[in-house]
Motif scaffolding. Structure first.
Motif, PDB file in Angstrom:
ATOM      1  N   ASP A  15       0.817  -1.222   0.000  1.00 28.54           N
ATOM      2  CA  ASP A  15       0.000   0.000   0.000  1.00 28.54           C
ATOM      3  C   ASP A  15       0.849   1.270   0.000  1.00 28.54           C
ATOM      4  O   ASP A  15       0.321   2.361  -0.202  1.00 28.54           O
ATOM      5  CB  ASP A  15      -0.912   0.027   1.235  1.00 28.54           C
TER       6      ASP A  15
ATOM      7  N   ASP B 298      -4.480   4.785   0.256  1.00 26.49           N
ATOM      8  CA  ASP B 298      -5.759   5.359   0.682  1.00 26.49           C
ATOM      9  C   ASP B 298      -5.658   6.394   1.793  1.00 26.49           C
ATOM     10  O   ASP B 298      -6.669   6.943   2.236  1.00 26.49           O
ATOM     11  CB  ASP B 298      -6.706   4.244   1.132  1.00 26.49           C
ATOM     12  N   LYS B 299      -4.429   6.653   2.293  1.00 25.67           N
ATOM     13  CA  LYS B 299      -4.292   7.614   3.391  1.00 25.67           C
ATOM     14  C   LYS B 299      -2.825   7.999   3.566  1.00 25.67           C
ATOM     15  O   LYS B 299      -1.947   7.480   2.877  1.00 25.67           O
ATOM     16  CB  LYS B 299      -4.823   7.013   4.699  1.00 25.67           C
TER      17      LYS B 299
END
Length: 230
Positions: free
Chosen positions: A148, A165-166
């Protein structure tokens, strides 16, 4: 996968500290408290041990002298109050050398090194998607999947880790984070930036494009990028 460990130290308080830290981490299983090297030898003969937390200054047999007697030693994390023996420790291929008193954050760094050391695989290989790091962010430990991670930026004594995602901020030096990452998947392209190779969309001049982000390429790291381009 569970890591079976023993603590080899002649001080009871040292056992309490290491065990307390281990209890806060997943998949660490205490096999035995050993208070000298002779007791540790007996334990290793009778139990499967993957990791030793090893003190150096002990009665009967010193830590490194004990380690040198082992034909196929488990992984070793040294816990010592004596900094001057660190070089010898790394020559003996210890995972890490923790200087007492050490913080929980420093302990986590050592465990991360252990988790991501290259280990021979027989019938299977570890997929990138399954590899994880535990990092301290905002007074808690968060689990990060390596796949990720888009890139990492150093900001003083912190790093900003950009995920798919962050974003999370971690109090750690980029040099320490780099040691935890597999070289075949991540590359330092600037003194303040590490990128995930598989997330690079394009490279133009001295810039790397990853999704909507632009990462600079430092002059001294240009050859790393050129090697990637072939």
């Amino acid at each position: 996968m569970t890591t079976n460990y023993i603590i080899v130290d002649d001080e009871h308080i040292a056992h309490d500290i290491v065990k307390g830290y281990c209890d806060a981490m997943p998949n660490l299983n205490l096999v035995k408290h050993c208070y000298d090297a002779i007791e540790a030898m007996e334990c290793l003969r009778n139990h499967k041990v993957d990791l030793i937390f090893l003190d150096l200054n002990m009665p009967k047999l010193q830590g490194f002298s004990f380690l040198k007697t082992l034909v196929n030693p488990p992984k070793v994390i040294v816990t010592s109050a004596y900094q001057e023996f660190a070089l010898e420790g790394y020559e003996l291929n210890v995972v890490d050398y923790l200087l007492k008193p050490f913080s929980f954050e420093r302990f986590v760094t050592a465990i991360n090194k252990l988790e991501h050391m290259d280990k021979p695989k027989t019938n299977s290989t570890v997929k990138l998607e399954e590899e994880r790091l535990f990092l301290r962010s905002n007074k808690k430990h968060v689990q990060v999947r390596l796949n990720d991670i888009l890139y990492i930026e150093s900001i003083g004594n912190y790093i900003n880790m950009i995920l798919a995602d962050k974003e999370i901020q971690v109090r750690e030096k980029i040099s320490e984070i780099k040691k935890m990452l597999p070289n075949n998947k991540f590359m330092q392209v600037h003194k303040s930036f590490i990128v995930a190779k598989n997330h690079i969309n394009s490279i133009e001049g001295n810039r790397i494009f990853i999704k909507d982000y632009v990462v600079p390429i430092g002059k001294t790291y240009k050859q790393n990028v050129n090697a990637l381009l072939g």
